[in-house]
Structure formats: structure tokens, C-alpha cells
Design a protein around this motif. Structure first.
Motif, PDB file in Angstrom:
ATOM      1  N   MET A 405       0.820  -1.203   0.000  1.00 39.51           N
ATOM      2  CA  MET A 405       0.000   0.000   0.000  1.00 39.51           C
ATOM      3  C   MET A 405       0.863   1.267   0.000  1.00 39.51           C
ATOM      4  O   MET A 405       0.574   2.235  -0.702  1.00 39.51           O
ATOM      5  CB  MET A 405      -0.924   0.002   1.219  1.00 39.51           C
ATOM      6  CG  MET A 405      -2.010  -1.051   1.195  1.00 39.51           C
ATOM      7  SD  MET A 405      -3.265  -0.743  -0.090  1.00 39.51           S
ATOM      8  CE  MET A 405      -2.670  -1.788  -1.410  1.00 39.51           C
ATOM      9  N   PHE A 485      -9.324   3.807  -1.318  1.00 40.11           N
ATOM     10  CA  PHE A 485      -7.866   3.772  -1.193  1.00 40.11           C
ATOM     11  C   PHE A 485      -7.327   5.120  -0.728  1.00 40.11           C
ATOM     12  O   PHE A 485      -6.387   5.192   0.063  1.00 40.11           O
ATOM     13  CB  PHE A 485      -7.253   3.390  -2.537  1.00 40.11           C
ATOM     14  CG  PHE A 485      -5.754   3.351  -2.538  1.00 40.11           C
ATOM     15  CD1 PHE A 485      -5.074   2.304  -1.945  1.00 40.11           C
ATOM     16  CD2 PHE A 485      -5.019   4.366  -3.127  1.00 40.11           C
ATOM     17  CE1 PHE A 485      -3.688   2.264  -1.943  1.00 40.11           C
ATOM     18  CE2 PHE A 485      -3.637   4.339  -3.133  1.00 40.11           C
ATOM     19  CZ  PHE A 485      -2.971   3.285  -2.537  1.00 40.11           C
ATOM     20  N   ASP A 489      -7.199   1.911   3.657  1.00 45.65           N
ATOM     21  CA  ASP A 489      -6.910   0.698   2.900  1.00 45.65           C
ATOM     22  C   ASP A 489      -8.090  -0.265   2.857  1.00 45.65           C
ATOM     23  O   ASP A 489      -7.931  -1.424   2.482  1.00 45.65           O
ATOM     24  CB  ASP A 489      -5.700  -0.032   3.505  1.00 45.65           C
ATOM     25  CG  ASP A 489      -4.424   0.779   3.357  1.00 45.65           C
ATOM     26  OD1 ASP A 489      -4.406   1.682   2.496  1.00 45.65           O
ATOM     27  OD2 ASP A 489      -3.466   0.524   4.100  1.00 45.65           O
TER      28      ASP A 489
END
Length: 627
Positions: A405, A485, A489
């Protein structure tokens, strides 16, 4: 002493071979029922343990993609755990296997997969998956790109004739003879020589065609369309090689049915050389040298060079994997990342140069098409290349997720200047009276979302729905994923509720396209279950379940001839265990589009739910025989 050791070894082997299964457990069953699976393979406690036979029996059911066996020795025998990965579209081979498959669970899983937002991590069976926004990559070699280039530049009499006769051998040979006579008198007619090379390829004379291209470029190195033709010629050679090496695993479509040259193992090197040669040509041009025709030729070349790079990359890595050379694979990733970085610089330069043609929609469309394939492939493959270089130093799955991420956020920030330029070209195409306006809305929505401007993205979607009656469900799914996003997350009920409320308002003003109606029905059920993906099918109020189907019934009434509308109604009905509605909807979808294998597969699920196992087995083969 040796004799006794030998006897003990033989006895030990015999004991191992005669080990009995005291317990067999299945892990990973989501759409299959473990006890019925065991019944389908005829398992009984106390059976001899034969790993190969047990694994084969499970795989032969047609329900699983893979089966891994783990054993634990206990005094009574062997405890076996079979870790299975179910197929996305299970196709049972026997009636017993069909009885083990839950058709309602399959429908729910298909809907869940379909509605996965982009750029959010999903973990299943210990594996992490990440969906990137979709993009269209040229993976077929077509002479349509040459026709589009010629049309964009303004057409040419010789090429118009060539396109008309390329499929007619006799007419093609006559035109080739005419072109040869013409070129003897007019050796500097670039378009005539271009047409001759094209027709020679159409007739399978690839070496002579390449000679004509080389002669043309030697005389007129700034005749830019010839570089695109050279790349097309190199692609034909690569296709011939890949087809010979991989057989049916590599399919190719040629609109003019061009014959392929003989397979040549050096063809990947030829493609590499051509790409590098043409890249060097366009990079040496000054900004002033990029007139309209040069920009169009460059955009067509670079758009297709991306496909060439990926063909070469996959060819390299497949060979390295076969040789188990991890260092070679890592080097291939690094080279790919470097090339994409260079292509991004090319795009930025030509994008600014193309501002001189701001009102030329053909130029802006070519730039937008190039940007679409380059930026989204760079987002996925470029990110993967940079992330894979650091992956070997991380072992913990949680750390991998966090690093993934973090790396993706950094990569998106680095890509921002390029997405800003892409937005500029897309906005030129969505001006009033633009012939590309309606088809560009989805790309503009995606670009705005990648830039984090979700408010503007929603306004564009509203405009698209108001003006065209169209709103793409996949685009909506990508926007939701990108928005989630940007805020964290994971997908939160608060964010989903905002989009649901927004669509509720739109639905009161305009009929929703079926893919959006399906999206709205799915996520309203998810919200009613407070984000519980399991409870959303069984434990939500009956009113929500009815409204989910009624919304899709309204779409069917609005678009009665759209097979996709009927399929959407059917898959939601089956997921909600309304088999009669599902049967009616899937039957109608199949009548409207009888060649669609997904609709035949859906009918197989209905037959399974109705207990018609033999018909179900026959219909569920559809996705395997023609996926």
C-alpha cells in the motif's frame, strides 16, 4: 546386521504403504459442501492412504483448481487435510460431484468477485490480490492500426486501393505490378512504396516487404508512417514464433488474414531492435519537427510499442522461470521499469507539443489513446517492477500488505504529472459537439479519480447519464475503490453509504443502466447487513431483498432487449435463492444471446438448483469448453 536393517526397512515401507486414513478434512470450501465432496469420491474412514490417488480423485470432480494434501501421523493411522482452491466456474463431471456444488453460493461468489473495487487488497486462501483500474492493451496484431493511422493523416489514394484489394489475391497482384511500374518512374513516392510493402506482407512476401521499408526509410528517413509499418512487420514475425512455440495458448487476430512468416527464434530480437530504432528516431526530432503527421505517427507507434514491450517481457520471464533464474527475472523487471519511465518522459514531451493542435480532435484522440494504455499499464506494471525489487527483504504477510500500500501511494504521487496531462487531452475530447464526447466520459472519470478529484468524477458521471443514458458499472467500481484507497486501505460503510445515497438521487431522475442498478442493489444489501458479506444474503430485511430485485426488474423493463439486463436480474435472484425468477431471467438472456457461454453457465446453475443434475452437468461445461 545389514540383513536385519534391510528387513526393518522393508517392513517400515510396507507399514507406511498400508497407513489408513482415520480422518479426512477439506479446507477452502466456499461453494462446495465438504461431506458431499467426500461422498462423491467414495471416501470411507479406514481407507488406505494413497496421496496421488486421493489428489486425483478430488481433482477429477471438476470442482477444484488445485488440491494440496497435508498429513498428521496419529496412533490410529493418518489424519489428512486437503486444502482446496475452488474453481471460479466449477464444472462437476459426475452427478455426485454436482450434488456437492451449491449453485446459490456460486452465484453469490460471482457477484462478489464482479463487484470488487479497484486498488483494494483482498486476501483469500493466504494469497493477496490487488485489482488495478482496467485498461485496454493491444494484444492482437491487426492491420487496423495501419488503416486508422492512414485515415488520421488524411488518407492516400494508393493506400485506399491497397486496403480494398489486400484480401483478393488476383487484384492484389495487379496492384503490386502497377505500384512497381509507378515506382520505377517515381522512386520518391513514399506512399506508393508504403502501399507496396503493405501488399507484399498481405501476400506473405515478408522479406521483400522489409526490403521495401528499408529502401523507403533510407531515402526518406522522416516519412514517419513507415516506422509504424516496420513495427507491424516485426510483430508478424513475433506472432509466428510465439504461435509455433506455445500452440493454441497464443491466439492472434488479423483483420486481413495476413499469412505469417516462417517461425524464427530471433524474432523477439527483431522486435527489440525495431522498437529501439524507432524510439531513437522520434526522440531525435526537435519539437518543431513534430507536425501533425509526426505526432500521429508517434502516438500510433508508442501505443503499440507498449504491447511489444510486454510481449518481450513475458517471453523473457517465462524462459527465466523455466530455468529458475531469479536474478534474470529481477533484471527483466528492472529493465521494464526503466523503459516505462522513458516512455512517460516521451509522453510528457509530446503532450506539451500537441498543445499546438488543441482544437484538432484527431490529434487529441490519438494522444488520449496513447496516454490511456501507457499510464494505466505504467501504473500496474511499473509499480509491480519497483515493488518486486524490495519484496525479497520482507517475509511477514502483514508487512508485505503494508509495504504494498505504501509503495502504491508513492507510485501514484509520482504518476500525478502524467495523469494531469492525460486529463488535459480528455477534456479537449469532451467539449460540446465533439464526436468523441460520449465515449470519453469513462476515461475522464477514471483519470479524475486517479488524481483524487472524486467530486469532479461524480459530476462527469452525472453528465454522462444525463446526455447518453449510459454509466459504466465497472467505472463506478473503480471510482469507489480509488476513493476508498485515498481514505485508507479498506471499504467502509460510511463511504459506501455516500455513493448509495448519490445513486439513489440519480435513480429518481434517470433510469439507471443495468450494471449500475446491479451495483446499487448489491451494495444496498451490503449496507443493510452492516458490511457483513455473509449476512447480506440471508439476514437483511425482506423489504431490502425485494427492492434489490425490483430495481433490476425496472432495468429489464427499460432495456428489454438487453441480454445483460436479464443476466443481472437472474444472478441477483439466484444469489437471493429466488430460483424461479433466476430461471426466467437466464432463459431470456440466453434467447437474446445464445452464444454467450456465461448465460449458458448460469442456466446450468439454475438446473442444479432445480435438481436436474444431468442437464446441469452439460450446461456447466460451457465455461470450460469456451471460456
Amino acid at each position: 546386521m545389514r540383513r536385519w536393517l534391510l528387513v526393518l526397512l522393508i517392513v517400515g515401507q510396507a507399514a507406511a504403504q498400508e497407513a489408513r486414513i482415520t480422518e479426512l478434512q477439506l479446507e477452502g470450501c466456499r461453494v462446495t459442501e465438504p461431506q458431499k465432496v467426500l461422498a462423491a469420491i467414495g471416501f470411507q474412514p479406514g481407507m488406505p492412504y494413497d496421496a496421488k490417488r486421493l489428489q486425483k480423485a478430488l481433482m477429477d470432480l471438476g470442482l477444484f483448481e488445485s488440491v494440496t494434501l497435508e498429513t498428521t501421523q496419529i496412533p490410529q493411522g493418518v489424519r489428512v487435510t486437503a486444502k482446496v482452491q475452488e474453481k471460479t466456474h466449477p464444472a462437476p463431471k459426475t452427478e455426485e460431484a454436482a450434488r456437492a456444488l451449491n449453485p446459490v453460493a456460486v452465484a453469490r461468489q460471482l457477484l462478489s468477485f464482479q463487484q470488487k473495487p479497484s486498488l483494494l487488497l483482498f486476501e483469500q486462501d493466504g494469497r493477496i490480490s490487488l485489482n488495478f483500474p482496467g485498461f485496454q492493451l493491444v494484444t492482437e496484431v491487426e492491420d487496423e492500426m495501419l488503416k486508422a493511422l492512414v485515415a488520421s493523416i488524411g488518407g492516400n489514394t494508393w493506400m485506399q486501393k491497397a486496403f480494398k484489394v489486400s484480401d483478393d489475391k488476383t487484384a492484389c497482384e495487379r496492384l503490386i505490378a502497377e505500384l512497381r511500374r509507378h515506382l520505377r518512374k517515381n522512386p520518391n513516392d513514399a506512399w506508393a512504396q508504403f502501399a507496396l510493402a503493405y501488399l507484399l506482407m498481405a501476400q506473405g512476401h515478408h522479406d521483400e516487404a522489409e526490403q521495401q521499408i528499408s529502401t523507403l526509410l533510407a531515402r526518406q528517413p522522416d516519412f514517419h508512417p513507415a516506422y509504424v509499418l516496420r513495427l507491424f512487420s516485426a510483430f508478424l514475425r513475433l506472432v509466428a514464433f510465439l504461435k509455433a512455440r506455445t500452440g493454441k495458448q497464443f491466439e492472434v487476430s488479423l483483420q486481413s488474414d495476413f499469412p505469417l512468416p516462417s517461425p524464427d527464434p530471433v524474432s523477439p530480437g527483431i522486435v527489440r531492435w525495431v522498437i529501439d530504432e524507432v524510439v531513437t528516431h522520434f526522440r531525435r526530432l526537435s519539437d518543431k519537427a513534430f507536425d501533425r503527421d509526426a505526432i500521429l505517427a508517434a502516438t500510433f507507434f508508442f501505443s503499440n510499442a507498449i504491447a511489444g514491450e510486454l510481449f518481450l517481457f513475458f517471453s523473457e520471464t517465462s524462459e527465466s522461470q523455466a530455468d529458475e533464474e531469479e536474478s534474470d527475472i529481477s533484471a527483466s523487471w528492472e529493465r521494464l521499469a526503466k523503459r516505462f519511465a522513458d516512455y512517460l518522459a516521451d509522453y510528457l514531451r509530446l503532450s506539451r507539443t500537441a498543445e499546438r493542435f488543441a482544437k484538432d480532435l484527431t490529434v487529441q484522440k490519438a494522444m488520449a489513446d496513447w496516454g490511456h494504455s501507457l499510464l494505466l499499464s505504467s501504473l500496474s506494471f511499473g509499480f509491480a517492477a519497483s515493488f518486486s525489487a524490495n519484496l525479497s527483504a520482507i517475509d511477514d504477510p502483514q508487512q508485505i500488505s503494508q509495504a504494498l500500500m505504501k509503495a502504491l501511494r508513492i507510485h501514484l504521487r509520482l504518476m500525478r504529472p502524467y495523469f494531469e496531462r492525460h486529463k488535459w487531452h480528455l477534456e479537449r475530447l469532451t467539449v460540446k459537439n465533439s464526436p468523441y464526447r460520449a465515449d470519453t466520459f469513462s476515461d475522464l472519470v477514471r483519470c479524475l479519480s486517479l488524481l483524487g478529484d472524486f467530486s469532479s468524477a461524480q459530476k462527469v458521471m452525472e453528465t454522462a447519464l444525463r446526455e447518453t443514458g449510459k454509466l459504466d458499472g465497472n467505472t463506478l467500481k473503480e471510482v469507489l475503490g480509488l476513493n476508498a484507497f485515498s481514505e485508507g486501505d479498506s471499504l467502509t460503510p460510511t463511504l459506501v453509504a455516500r455513493y448509495v445515497a448519490w445513486l439513489d438521487g440519480l435513480e429518481r431522475q434517470h433510469p439507471l443502466p443495468v450494471s449500475v442498478a446491479l451495483w446499487l442493489s448489491y451494495w444496498r444489501l451490503w449496507l443493510a447487513a452492516k458490511g457483513d458479506a455473509e449476512a447480506m444474503w440471508e439476514k437483511v430485511p425482506e423489504a431490502e431483498r425485494r427492492e434489490a430485485l425490483n430495481r433490476l426488474r425496472r432495468s429489464v423493463q427499460q432495456f428489454p432487449s438487453d441480454a445483460g439486463s436479464w443476466w443481472s436480474l437472474g444472478i441477483m435472484a439466484l444469489a437471493l435463492n429466488d430460483v424461479p425468477t433466476a430461471s426466467e431471467a437466464f432463459t431470456k438472456a440466453t434467447e437474446l444471446d445464445p452464444k454467450n457461454v456465461a448465460y449458458r453457465y448460469a442456466l446450468g446453475l439454475v438446473a442444479l438448483a432445480q435438481g436436474d443434475f444431468q442437464r446441469a452437468i452439460e450446461l456447466l461445461k460451457a465455461m470450460e469448453t469456451n471460456p
